[in-house]
Design a protein around this motif. Structure first.
Motif, mmCIF file in Angstrom:
data_model
loop_
_atom_site.group_PDB
_atom_site.id
_atom_site.type_symbol
_atom_site.label_atom_id
_atom_site.label_comp_id
_atom_site.label_asym_id
_atom_site.label_seq_id
_atom_site.Cartn_x
_atom_site.Cartn_y
_atom_site.Cartn_z
ATOM 1 N N ALA A 63 10.234 58.939 103.288
ATOM 2 C CA ALA A 63 11.072 57.596 103.337
ATOM 3 C C ALA A 63 10.920 56.751 102.133
ATOM 4 C CB ALA A 63 10.665 56.958 104.592
ATOM 5 N N GLU A 64 9.721 56.718 101.606
ATOM 6 C CA GLU A 64 9.415 56.104 100.275
ATOM 7 C C GLU A 64 10.436 56.640 99.091
ATOM 8 O OE1 GLU A 64 5.975 55.761 97.036
ATOM 9 O OE2 GLU A 64 5.318 55.810 99.046
ATOM 10 N N ILE A 65 10.452 57.962 99.028
ATOM 11 C CA ILE A 65 11.029 58.687 97.980
ATOM 12 C C ILE A 65 12.487 58.456 98.139
ATOM 13 C CG2 ILE A 65 11.924 60.780 97.267
ATOM 14 C CD1 ILE A 65 9.227 62.019 97.937
ATOM 15 N N THR A 66 13.091 58.458 99.411
ATOM 16 C CA THR A 66 14.484 57.993 99.587
ATOM 17 C C THR A 66 14.644 56.688 99.370
ATOM 18 O OG1 THR A 66 14.458 59.682 101.424
ATOM 19 C CG2 THR A 66 16.287 58.014 101.345
ATOM 20 N N ALA A 67 13.692 55.696 99.842
ATOM 21 C CA ALA A 67 14.137 54.302 99.209
ATOM 22 C C ALA A 67 14.008 53.836 97.900
ATOM 23 C CB ALA A 67 12.921 53.563 99.778
ATOM 24 N N LYS A 68 13.180 54.708 97.155
ATOM 25 C CA LYS A 68 12.954 54.293 95.537
ATOM 26 C C LYS A 68 13.930 55.060 94.808
ATOM 27 C CE LYS A 68 9.645 52.270 94.079
ATOM 28 N NZ LYS A 68 8.087 52.476 93.980
ATOM 29 N N THR A 69 14.283 56.101 95.190
ATOM 30 C CA THR A 69 15.289 56.827 94.277
ATOM 31 C C THR A 69 16.856 56.892 94.682
ATOM 32 O OG1 THR A 69 15.215 59.076 95.704
ATOM 33 C CG2 THR A 69 13.411 58.637 93.915
ATOM 34 N N GLY A 70 16.783 56.399 96.244
ATOM 35 C CA GLY A 70 18.168 56.496 96.712
ATOM 36 C C GLY A 70 19.021 58.035 97.046
ATOM 37 N N LYS A 71 17.886 58.722 96.964
ATOM 38 C CA LYS A 71 18.286 60.160 97.389
ATOM 39 C C LYS A 71 17.089 60.668 98.249
ATOM 40 C CE LYS A 71 20.433 60.863 92.693
ATOM 41 N NZ LYS A 71 20.107 61.526 91.336
ATOM 42 N N ASN A 72 17.581 61.591 99.341
ATOM 43 C CA ASN A 72 16.572 62.154 100.125
ATOM 44 C C ASN A 72 15.970 63.526 99.486
ATOM 45 O OD1 ASN A 72 18.218 64.656 100.939
ATOM 46 N ND2 ASN A 72 19.427 63.416 102.207
ATOM 47 N N PRO A 73 14.784 63.832 99.813
ATOM 48 C CA PRO A 73 14.200 65.077 99.208
ATOM 49 C C PRO A 73 14.982 66.229 99.251
ATOM 50 C CG PRO A 73 12.727 63.953 100.751
ATOM 51 C CD PRO A 73 14.220 63.466 100.914
ATOM 52 N N ALA A 74 15.912 66.526 99.805
ATOM 53 C CA ALA A 74 16.766 67.806 99.802
ATOM 54 C C ALA A 74 17.601 67.760 98.663
ATOM 55 C CB ALA A 74 17.804 68.022 101.116
ATOM 56 N N GLN A 75 18.341 66.268 98.636
ATOM 57 C CA GLN A 75 19.214 66.217 97.232
ATOM 58 C C GLN A 75 18.230 66.352 96.129
ATOM 59 O OE1 GLN A 75 20.246 62.346 98.674
ATOM 60 N NE2 GLN A 75 22.457 63.048 99.208
ATOM 61 N N LEU A 76 17.260 65.767 95.855
ATOM 62 C CA LEU A 76 16.232 65.893 94.766
ATOM 63 C C LEU A 76 16.138 67.287 94.726
ATOM 64 C CD1 LEU A 76 13.961 62.692 95.373
ATOM 65 C CD2 LEU A 76 15.895 63.009 93.613
ATOM 66 N N HIS A 77 15.729 68.263 95.629
ATOM 67 C CA HIS A 77 15.389 69.553 95.354
ATOM 68 C C HIS A 77 16.570 70.076 94.634
ATOM 69 C CE1 HIS A 77 14.553 73.525 95.752
ATOM 70 N NE2 HIS A 77 15.691 74.001 96.714
ATOM 71 N N GLN A 78 17.762 69.937 95.091
ATOM 72 C CA GLN A 78 19.056 70.534 94.377
ATOM 73 C C GLN A 78 19.077 69.909 93.057
ATOM 74 O OE1 GLN A 78 21.425 68.733 97.486
ATOM 75 N NE2 GLN A 78 22.455 70.868 97.780
ATOM 76 N N GLU A 79 18.678 68.925 92.680
ATOM 77 C CA GLU A 79 18.666 68.535 91.266
ATOM 78 C C GLU A 79 17.270 69.547 90.406
ATOM 79 O OE1 GLU A 79 18.049 64.504 90.610
ATOM 80 O OE2 GLU A 79 19.654 63.628 91.560
ATOM 81 N N GLN A 80 16.422 69.726 91.113
ATOM 82 C CA GLN A 80 15.314 70.547 90.636
ATOM 83 C C GLN A 80 15.756 71.966 90.310
ATOM 84 O OE1 GLN A 80 12.067 70.260 93.081
ATOM 85 N NE2 GLN A 80 10.983 68.456 91.923
ATOM 86 N N VAL A 81 16.670 72.239 91.258
ATOM 87 C CA VAL A 81 17.042 73.667 91.151
ATOM 88 C C VAL A 81 18.022 73.735 89.817
ATOM 89 C CG1 VAL A 81 18.677 75.533 91.928
ATOM 90 C CG2 VAL A 81 17.057 74.213 93.782
ATOM 91 N N ALA A 82 18.795 72.741 89.704
ATOM 92 C CA ALA A 82 20.000 72.816 88.423
ATOM 93 C C ALA A 82 18.874 72.639 87.177
ATOM 94 C CB ALA A 82 20.429 71.396 88.651
ATOM 95 N N LYS A 83 17.879 71.958 87.225
ATOM 96 C CA LYS A 83 16.795 71.965 85.934
ATOM 97 C C LYS A 83 16.183 73.219 85.959
ATOM 98 C CE LYS A 83 15.029 68.019 87.134
ATOM 99 N NZ LYS A 83 14.110 66.799 87.223
ATOM 100 N N PHE A 84 15.388 73.657 86.987
ATOM 101 C CA PHE A 84 14.222 74.721 86.788
ATOM 102 C C PHE A 84 14.766 76.088 87.279
ATOM 103 C CE2 PHE A 84 12.122 70.576 87.585
ATOM 104 C CZ PHE A 84 11.629 70.427 86.298
ATOM 105 N N GLY A 85 16.066 76.425 87.878
ATOM 106 C CA GLY A 85 16.405 77.548 88.523
ATOM 107 C C GLY A 85 16.089 77.642 89.914
#
Length: 558
Positions: A432-454
């Motif tokens: 919940a803190e991550i979502t509040a501070k980034t505006g994205k839920n953890p699954a969305q942030l994981h997808q960004e990591q996939v784009a960066k790291f494979g």
């Protein structure tokens, strides 16, 4: 192999007979000469089933006496914090423990409300009790406390478990559990000779003290989670306690910090009739399993998502977490660990000690390695088992410890230790803190990591083996692996010791640039487990698993 009923609602045939499980606890007497019925501490305590005569009154009498003797020899003179989860066997086992501990003049602290107590809450209570006046943690000294949690964690409803936490607040190290198990097995055959105080008398003893576990833990949570950010953002967090010990903690967290938390399924039922079946055809309360969580996911997809922005789960003793996001489902624990690490070490915790590391088990995803390298965080790899994070978290060598089976803990915001055992509550709140501070839920942030790291593909499989071959795992050396390639790539490392602490793996890990596998024997069954990952393709993962079995069999002389 996935069972045919995996993900389907539990039927009457899947449910335990609570009366039978409980009566067998008292009536069945183990055979001390049968290895399957002796006391055996795995990575986190003794576990078994009363129906298999592996978790019965005799075991708990013997283990409790052994713990009383062990703590006396270790000079532990403070209170013992005692809690239980919602398994049917946990209540009877806790009563037995109290009878034995009081007979040994041990001061026992139990919940003042008679409530269930999560594993991390016991760890937190021990550590705060053992804190010195200057705020530092103490290893030695007068009046130090330790604890016991009566729980088999996420294991099926038939099971019971008994975990000992020494003064460092987390799972006991091997030298402690071996000493306790050996002494318990000496006592097992004549457990009736162990001195006990009848429960009705013991519970009234001045040695049994009432302690408000819930308020003690919840009041401290602001030191580890940024509740201001969650509250001001309005993030709506759903929680499924999976019928476990955290069920009554969430309403107090909600009230105390002014949040929008809704408990999705607040039932407590020792049969867990509301669960869907796990991958192996059993009821198992694993909040990171897509099969065990399918009933919840179906409910959310049927309309309950309108109430929540994301949902977290905890298992029966709340030492494991699960994260469920809209349009995604249950996150892979490895993926959520990587998201947490990038967030926490990426500037969200400026009060953490400079140079503190990221702790991971060697069978966790290499995505974590790539994330840690990208943010310049030191990586500390350890063998399987959260006990390897106890000392590093206690001393601040690592600020975060996580394992692939959805266990984690991390430091308070000011850099002091929070728990040295897995805490399933704070990862849900952190989502919940991550979502509040980034505006994205953890699954969305994981997808960004996939784009960066494979993208990677990860799997664990179990392979049958013999007792003799299981014993050979302990003696494996890198030279036992004759292969030079894995899935078409040159092998870059063959490990039988953990790089982070030099401890023996009890197995072996083989890596290439984009692939790896690790193999280790089960502590309870004649199988060995192969964990594997590929950043190349699903087909490459299949090849890694196929070649891994051949590599291991040759190394073991199968």
């Amino acid at each position: 192999m996935v069972a045919n009923n995996a993900g389907k609602p539990a039927t009457q045939d899947d449910l335990i007979d609570v009366d039978e499980v409980t009566s067998r606890y008292y009536d069945a007497v183990p055979d001390p000469d049968d290895p399957a019925q002796r006391v055996s501490f795995g990575t986190s305590g003794h576990r078994g089933s009363s129906l298999k005569t592996s978790f019965n009154e005799a075991h708990i009498v013997a283990i409790s006496q052994a713990i009383a003797e062990y703590r006396k020899k270790a000079g532990v003179t403070g209170p013992l914090y005692l809690g239980r989860d919602t398994h049917a066997l946990s209540g009877p086992a806790m009563k037995t423990a109290i009878e034995v501990l009081v007979a040994n003049d041990v001061t026992v602290r139990i919940d003042s409300r008679g409530d269930f107590v999560p594993t991390p809450v016991i760890s937190h209570a021990i550590l705060t009790h053992n804190r010195a006046a200057d705020g530092s943690q103490r290893f030695k000294g007068e009046g130090l406390a330790d604890g016991i949690v009566v729980t088999p964690s996420h294991n099926p409803p038939t099971d019971g478990g008994f975990k000992y936490d020494p003064v460092t607040g987390g799972p006991a190290p091997a030298e402690a559990t071996e000493a306790i198990a050996n002494r318990a097995n000496e006592l097992l055959g004549h457990f009736r000779d162990v001195k006990r105080v009848p429960y009705e008398e013991a519970i009234k003893s001045p040695l049994v003290e009432r302690f408000d576990y819930r308020d003690h833990y919840v009041s401290d949570l602001g030191d580890v989670i940024d509740f201001d950010a969650i509250r001001s953002s309005g993030v709506r967090l759903g929680i499924d306690p999976l019928g476990g010990a955290s069920v009554n903690y969430w309403p107090l967290i909600n009230e105390k910090y002014g949040l929008s938390i809704g408990v999705v399924r607040p039932e407590v039922d020792p049969t867990w009739r509301f669960m869907t079946i796990d991958h192996d055809g059993k009821i198992r309360m694993d909040p990171s399993s897509q099969y065990a969580m399918k009933g919840l996911v179906d409910e959310l997809n049927a309309g309950a998502w309108s109430k929540y922005d994301l949902v977290g789960g905890t298992d029966p003793d709340a030492d494991r977490h699960g994260i469920v996001c809209p349009d995604w489902g249950v996150m892979n624990p490895n993926h959520y660990l990587a998201v947490c690490i990038e967030y926490l070490f990426g500037g969200a915790r400026p009060g953490w000690p400079e140079g503190t590391g990221v702790g991971k088990t060697l069978v966790s995803s290499s995505l974590i390695d790539r994330v840690a390298a990208s943010i310049g965080a030191k990586l500390v790899e350890v063998p399987v088992g959260f006990k390897w994070f106890v000392d590093p978290l206690f001393t601040g060598e690592v600020a975060f410890g996580g394992e692939e089976s959805s266990g984690m803990s991390f430091l308070r915001r000011d850099g002091r230790v929070w728990t040295t055992d897995k805490d399933g509550i704070i990862p849900d709140l952190l989502a919940a803190e991550i979502t509040a501070k980034t505006g994205k839920n953890p699954a969305q942030l994981h997808q960004e990591q996939v784009a960066k790291f494979g993208e990677s593909w990860y799997r664990r499989v179990d392979t049958s083996t013999t007792l003799e071959q299981k014993r050979k795992f302990a003696g494996l050396t890198p030279e036992a692996v004759s292969a030079t390639t894995l899935a078409g790539e040159p092998i870059t490392a063959k490990l039988t010791e953990a790089p982070g602490n030099g401890a023996a793996l009890g197995g072996i890990k083989v890596t290439t640039k984009n692939n790896w596998f690790a193999a280790r024997p089960s502590g309870t069954e004649n199988i060995y487990k192969i964990y594997a990952e590929s950043f190349a393709s699903p087909e490459a993962l299949d090849q890694v698993l196929e070649e891994a079995t051949d590599v291991v069999d040759k190394a073991l002389g199968a």
